[in-house]
Structures are given as structure tokens and as C-alpha cells.
Enzyme design. Sequence first.
Site, PDB file in Angstrom:
ATOM      1  N   ARG A 122       0.804  -1.225   0.000  1.00 51.70           N
ATOM      2  CA  ARG A 122       0.000   0.000   0.000  1.00 51.70           C
ATOM      3  C   ARG A 122       0.838   1.278   0.000  1.00 51.70           C
ATOM      4  O   ARG A 122       0.354   2.350   0.358  1.00 51.70           O
ATOM      5  CB  ARG A 122      -0.977   0.034   1.176  1.00 51.70           C
ATOM      6  CG  ARG A 122      -1.991  -1.095   1.104  1.00 51.70           C
ATOM      7  CD  ARG A 122      -3.205  -0.833   1.935  1.00 51.70           C
ATOM      8  NE  ARG A 122      -4.097  -1.972   1.884  1.00 51.70           N
ATOM      9  CZ  ARG A 122      -3.974  -3.042   2.660  1.00 51.70           C
ATOM     10  NH1 ARG A 122      -3.015  -3.103   3.566  1.00 51.70           N
ATOM     11  NH2 ARG A 122      -4.824  -4.043   2.538  1.00 51.70           N
ATOM     12  N   LYS A 144       3.301  11.932 -11.860  1.00 50.88           N
ATOM     13  CA  LYS A 144       2.590  10.931 -12.670  1.00 50.88           C
ATOM     14  C   LYS A 144       3.412   9.655 -12.774  1.00 50.88           C
ATOM     15  O   LYS A 144       4.594   9.691 -13.107  1.00 50.88           O
ATOM     16  CB  LYS A 144       2.328  11.473 -14.075  1.00 50.88           C
ATOM     17  CG  LYS A 144       1.218  12.494 -14.135  1.00 50.88           C
ATOM     18  CD  LYS A 144       0.928  12.859 -15.580  1.00 50.88           C
ATOM     19  CE  LYS A 144      -0.187  13.896 -15.664  1.00 50.88           C
ATOM     20  NZ  LYS A 144      -0.411  14.341 -17.046  1.00 50.88           N
ATOM     21  N   GLU A 186      11.419  19.732 -24.657  1.00 53.22           N
ATOM     22  CA  GLU A 186      10.576  20.058 -23.501  1.00 53.22           C
ATOM     23  C   GLU A 186      11.136  21.268 -22.745  1.00 53.22           C
ATOM     24  O   GLU A 186      10.392  22.000 -22.095  1.00 53.22           O
ATOM     25  CB  GLU A 186      10.442  18.859 -22.554  1.00 53.22           C
ATOM     26  CG  GLU A 186       9.873  17.584 -23.193  1.00 53.22           C
ATOM     27  CD  GLU A 186       8.352  17.550 -23.306  1.00 53.22           C
ATOM     28  OE1 GLU A 186       7.667  18.477 -22.823  1.00 53.22           O
ATOM     29  OE2 GLU A 186       7.838  16.569 -23.895  1.00 53.22           O
ATOM     30  N   LYS A 228       7.601  24.212 -14.426  1.00 48.90           N
ATOM     31  CA  LYS A 228       6.606  23.141 -14.337  1.00 48.90           C
ATOM     32  C   LYS A 228       5.997  23.090 -12.945  1.00 48.90           C
ATOM     33  O   LYS A 228       4.784  22.929 -12.792  1.00 48.90           O
ATOM     34  CB  LYS A 228       7.206  21.781 -14.726  1.00 48.90           C
ATOM     35  CG  LYS A 228       6.139  20.695 -14.729  1.00 48.90           C
ATOM     36  CD  LYS A 228       6.490  19.427 -15.454  1.00 48.90           C
ATOM     37  CE  LYS A 228       5.253  18.524 -15.487  1.00 48.90           C
ATOM     38  NZ  LYS A 228       5.540  17.158 -15.936  1.00 48.90           N
ATOM     39  N   GLU A 238      -5.559  19.755 -13.235  1.00 55.35           N
ATOM     40  CA  GLU A 238      -5.326  19.587 -14.662  1.00 55.35           C
ATOM     41  C   GLU A 238      -6.464  20.091 -15.542  1.00 55.35           C
ATOM     42  O   GLU A 238      -6.657  19.636 -16.649  1.00 55.35           O
ATOM     43  CB  GLU A 238      -5.072  18.106 -14.980  1.00 55.35           C
ATOM     44  CG  GLU A 238      -4.195  17.935 -16.192  1.00 55.35           C
ATOM     45  CD  GLU A 238      -3.589  16.544 -16.282  1.00 55.35           C
ATOM     46  OE1 GLU A 238      -3.090  16.221 -17.341  1.00 55.35           O
ATOM     47  OE2 GLU A 238      -3.605  15.813 -15.284  1.00 55.35           O
ATOM     48  N   ARG A 242      -2.631  24.067 -16.399  1.00 59.74           N
ATOM     49  CA  ARG A 242      -1.741  22.938 -16.657  1.00 59.74           C
ATOM     50  C   ARG A 242      -1.788  22.507 -18.122  1.00 59.74           C
ATOM     51  O   ARG A 242      -0.842  21.938 -18.645  1.00 59.74           O
ATOM     52  CB  ARG A 242      -2.132  21.770 -15.732  1.00 59.74           C
ATOM     53  CG  ARG A 242      -1.104  20.672 -15.679  1.00 59.74           C
ATOM     54  CD  ARG A 242      -1.319  19.798 -14.465  1.00 59.74           C
ATOM     55  NE  ARG A 242      -0.415  18.653 -14.479  1.00 59.74           N
ATOM     56  CZ  ARG A 242      -0.209  17.870 -13.450  1.00 59.74           C
ATOM     57  NH1 ARG A 242      -0.834  18.090 -12.317  1.00 59.74           N
ATOM     58  NH2 ARG A 242       0.611  16.855 -13.533  1.00 59.74           N
ATOM     59  N   ASN A 246       0.828  21.298 -22.543  1.00 59.48           N
ATOM     60  CA  ASN A 246       0.588  20.517 -23.755  1.00 59.48           C
ATOM     61  C   ASN A 246       0.932  21.259 -25.034  1.00 59.48           C
ATOM     62  O   ASN A 246       0.610  20.776 -26.132  1.00 59.48           O
ATOM     63  CB  ASN A 246      -0.882  20.082 -23.821  1.00 59.48           C
ATOM     64  CG  ASN A 246      -1.167  18.966 -22.847  1.00 59.48           C
ATOM     65  OD1 ASN A 246      -0.345  18.077 -22.658  1.00 59.48           O
ATOM     66  ND2 ASN A 246      -2.315  19.028 -22.205  1.00 59.48           N
ATOM     67  N   HIS A 249       1.855  19.373 -28.068  1.00 58.15           N
ATOM     68  CA  HIS A 249       1.653  17.956 -27.769  1.00 58.15           C
ATOM     69  C   HIS A 249       0.502  17.294 -28.514  1.00 58.15           C
ATOM     70  O   HIS A 249       0.539  16.090 -28.752  1.00 58.15           O
ATOM     71  CB  HIS A 249       1.498  17.743 -26.261  1.00 58.15           C
ATOM     72  CG  HIS A 249       2.822  17.641 -25.545  1.00 58.15           C
ATOM     73  ND1 HIS A 249       3.723  18.682 -25.521  1.00 58.15           N
ATOM     74  CD2 HIS A 249       3.409  16.636 -24.861  1.00 58.15           C
ATOM     75  CE1 HIS A 249       4.797  18.316 -24.837  1.00 58.15           C
ATOM     76  NE2 HIS A 249       4.635  17.075 -24.429  1.00 58.15           N
ATOM     77  N   HIS A 253       1.324  14.103 -30.481  1.00 58.34           N
ATOM     78  CA  HIS A 253       0.672  12.806 -30.276  1.00 58.34           C
ATOM     79  C   HIS A 253       0.136  12.251 -31.595  1.00 58.34           C
ATOM     80  O   HIS A 253       0.181  11.044 -31.839  1.00 58.34           O
ATOM     81  CB  HIS A 253      -0.450  12.918 -29.241  1.00 58.34           C
ATOM     82  CG  HIS A 253       0.070  13.151 -27.853  1.00 58.34           C
ATOM     83  ND1 HIS A 253      -0.669  13.809 -26.883  1.00 58.34           N
ATOM     84  CD2 HIS A 253       1.242  12.810 -27.281  1.00 58.34           C
ATOM     85  CE1 HIS A 253       0.055  13.878 -25.773  1.00 58.34           C
ATOM     86  NE2 HIS A 253       1.222  13.273 -25.988  1.00 58.34           N
ATOM     87  N   HIS A 267       9.385  10.879 -28.467  1.00 58.88           N
ATOM     88  CA  HIS A 267       8.365  11.820 -28.012  1.00 58.88           C
ATOM     89  C   HIS A 267       8.848  13.272 -28.155  1.00 58.88           C
ATOM     90  O   HIS A 267       8.162  14.118 -28.726  1.00 58.88           O
ATOM     91  CB  HIS A 267       7.974  11.515 -26.566  1.00 58.88           C
ATOM     92  CG  HIS A 267       7.072  12.548 -25.963  1.00 58.88           C
ATOM     93  ND1 HIS A 267       5.768  12.724 -26.375  1.00 58.88           N
ATOM     94  CD2 HIS A 267       7.305  13.504 -25.024  1.00 58.88           C
ATOM     95  CE1 HIS A 267       5.227  13.733 -25.685  1.00 58.88           C
ATOM     96  NE2 HIS A 267       6.143  14.217 -24.861  1.00 58.88           N
TER      97      HIS A 267
HETATM   98 ZN    ZN Z   1       6.042  15.784 -23.425  1.00 55.83          ZN
END
Ligand code: ZN
Length: 367
Positions: A122, A144, A186, A228, A238, A242, A246, A249, A253, A267
Site C-alpha cells: 500500500r 505521474k 521540452e 513546471k 489539470e 496545466r 501541452n 503535444h 501525439h 516523443h
Molecule cells: Zn512531453
Amino acid sequence: SAMQVTVALGERSYDIHIASGLLSRAGELTKPILKQPRVYIVTDENVAKIHLETLKAGLAKEGISAFVEVLPPGESTKCYANLESTIDALMAQGADRNDVVIALGGGVIGDLTGLVAGLLKRGMRFVQVPTTLLAQVDSSVGGKTAINSKMGKNLIGLFNQPEMVIADQDVLQTLPVRELRAGLAEVIKYGLIDDVEFFEFIEQNAEKLNAADPEILSEAVRVSCEAKARIVSEDETERGKRALLNLGHTFAHALERANGFGPALLHGEAVGTGMAMAFRYSQALGLCSGQEAVRAEKAIFALGLETDVRKLSGGPYEGDALLEHMMHDKKTEQGNLTLILAKGIGQSYIEKQVDADSLRAFLKIET
Ligand code: ZN
Ligand code: ADP
């Protein structure tokens, strides 16, 4: 010159240490949070070969022993099987809630290890030692963690903040040049979002950044982490600000999907082109001057990144296919595509009413 960035999220906060020679000091840095003189290290084969001994020696200086779990490199490592085997391996060596696990590696190792730490008994504590530029400026803030499933990338995960991040600038010296440049995408993103001064710093130091100059790189890492941390703490849910992270992005993507997430397109490489596209599209819509769009594009290109979709590796990319992918992006709500556009360098904003017809026309010209 040692630097520190404090990330404050909710009632918790942690420090990102940024300097050269930090692996050798890992013992003194982590000792205050250890309840017993032992840690568990998760890393990948490439990183283990080059940097594991330095880290272990740094821990040993303070009498800290380490159990090491080495995984294969690459995105496919972020899977259920490795989640299970890593948790089992750590528990077989006696890991429990009082222990600390160290993630030594790039985003792949950080994402998987953060999830392992969140689940084992846990939750145990974890320390991130990011060894790619991308991981130092991106995964070290935001908490994340995730693995991939056959339903898609990063779908199985949780938010889990590390106890501390040790961003040793020396490890970046051994980074393959493509990985370095992907990370620089980035980095320049934070200048393009809302920091003209930082953008100019990058413009002026493009050559040194490309050569992984440790002084310039550590300054770039510090400003990126601060940016950031600021954006994420202002918007932990988010929904609002935030989204600015992106920038480039949604285009990126789409490129990555069109490429099938293969090794030909990293990426960060897709993000470099994606940001150039965001500026060109902003110009096409009359939001941003041609001068500013060209300046953004040139600065991205100077970092060794491709800005032209037609020359981007992993292609060819086709306009209608890209549009299709963009319309199915997880950030697209009820067919309403949201994009980060720019009124100039450092003047990015969230556009919630993107017109699909004008975007289709733009993508046709781009490809
Ligand atoms: Zn990225
Ligand atoms: P990212 O941080 O971009 O998500 P990965 O975790 O996939 O990246 O790492 C990218 C590649 O670089 C992997 O093959 C990894 O083993 C390798 N790598 C990571 N850090 C270093 C380093 N400091 N020196 C050399 N290779 C590294």
C-alpha cells in the site's frame, strides 16, 4: 554550482537537487529519510552499465546497502509483467513500507518504479534519480506514474510524489544525442509557453545546450523544473493552466500515433515539430506574427530538432490521418478540439474552439 527547486503540492513538498557529482553524494542526501541503512534500486541495463556503480559507491560511503533490480531498456518495459516481477523481487528481499526505492533511469524507469512504490504494501517511499534530460525536466515534477496496457499508453497508474529528486548533471554527459535533443524540446517549451527571457537564454546558448555543457544545461533544468512546478501547483486538477504544458503535444501525439509509436520518432522529437506546427498554425490564423513564428521555429531547429513535418523521421505523415488522430485525442471533448496556440513567443494560451476545417487545410499544407 548546486541548485535546488522546491515542489509544493497540497500539504506536501519535496526538493529537486540539481548539480554535478550528485550520485556520489546520494548517501548523504538520502540518509535523513532512511529508517534503516538500506535502499532498493530499480534501473535499466543501459543505465546500470554506466552509472549504477557510482550511485552504489555514493550510498556505501554512508554505510547504506542496496538491492538492485535491473530491467531491460525501452518503452515496452512499462508493462504489467514487469510491475509484478519488480514488486515480487523487492518483497522477496524484504522491502516493506519503511523502505525507500530509488528509480535510477529515464522516464520509463521513473514511471514504472513510481507505480511500484505506490502499490507495494500500500505504498513505500521513493526517490527519483532521473538520468535523461526529459525525465529531469518533465517526470520529476507532477507525480505521474504509469505502465502501458494494450488499451494504450500510460493508462494504468497513479499520482505519487517522490520524497526527493536527485538530478545529477554528470549523467547527462553519456546520453545519446537524440535523447538529449528530445529533452531540449521540452526545455524550450517552457520559454515558448510564458517566459521570453528563458527563450532568449536558450536562443543564445543553443550550441552549448547541444553539446550538453553542464553549466548551461543545469540552468536550463532549474528554470524548466521551476516553471513546471509553478504551473502544476497552480492547477493540480489539470483543468486550467496545466493544459499549457501541452504546447505542441496534440500535434506531437498525432505524429507519434501516425508513426505507430515506433523507435524512429522519439516523443521529444515529435514535440519539437509539434511546437513549430502550433506556431505556424497560430500564424495562419492571424494570431501570431510571421516574424515570431519563424523565430520560434529557428530556435527549435537550432537545438537539433526537425521542424518540417515532411522531413521528420518516421514519416511520411499524411494530413487527413493527423487530423483524424487529433480529433480522437483524449483532450478532445465532444468533437471540440482544444489546442495550445500562441499570440507570440511566451504568449501561449488555451484555444477551446479550434475550427476543424481550417485545421484540415493547415495540415494539408504542412504535409
Ligand atoms: Zn512531453
Ligand atoms: P525517457 O526519459 O525519454 O522517457 P527512457 O527511460 O526510455 O527515456 O530512456 C531513453 C534511453 O536512454 C534508454 O535506452 C535508456 O536506457 C537510455 N539512458 C537513460 N539514461 C541514460 C544515460 N544517462 N546515459 C546513457 N543512456 C541513458
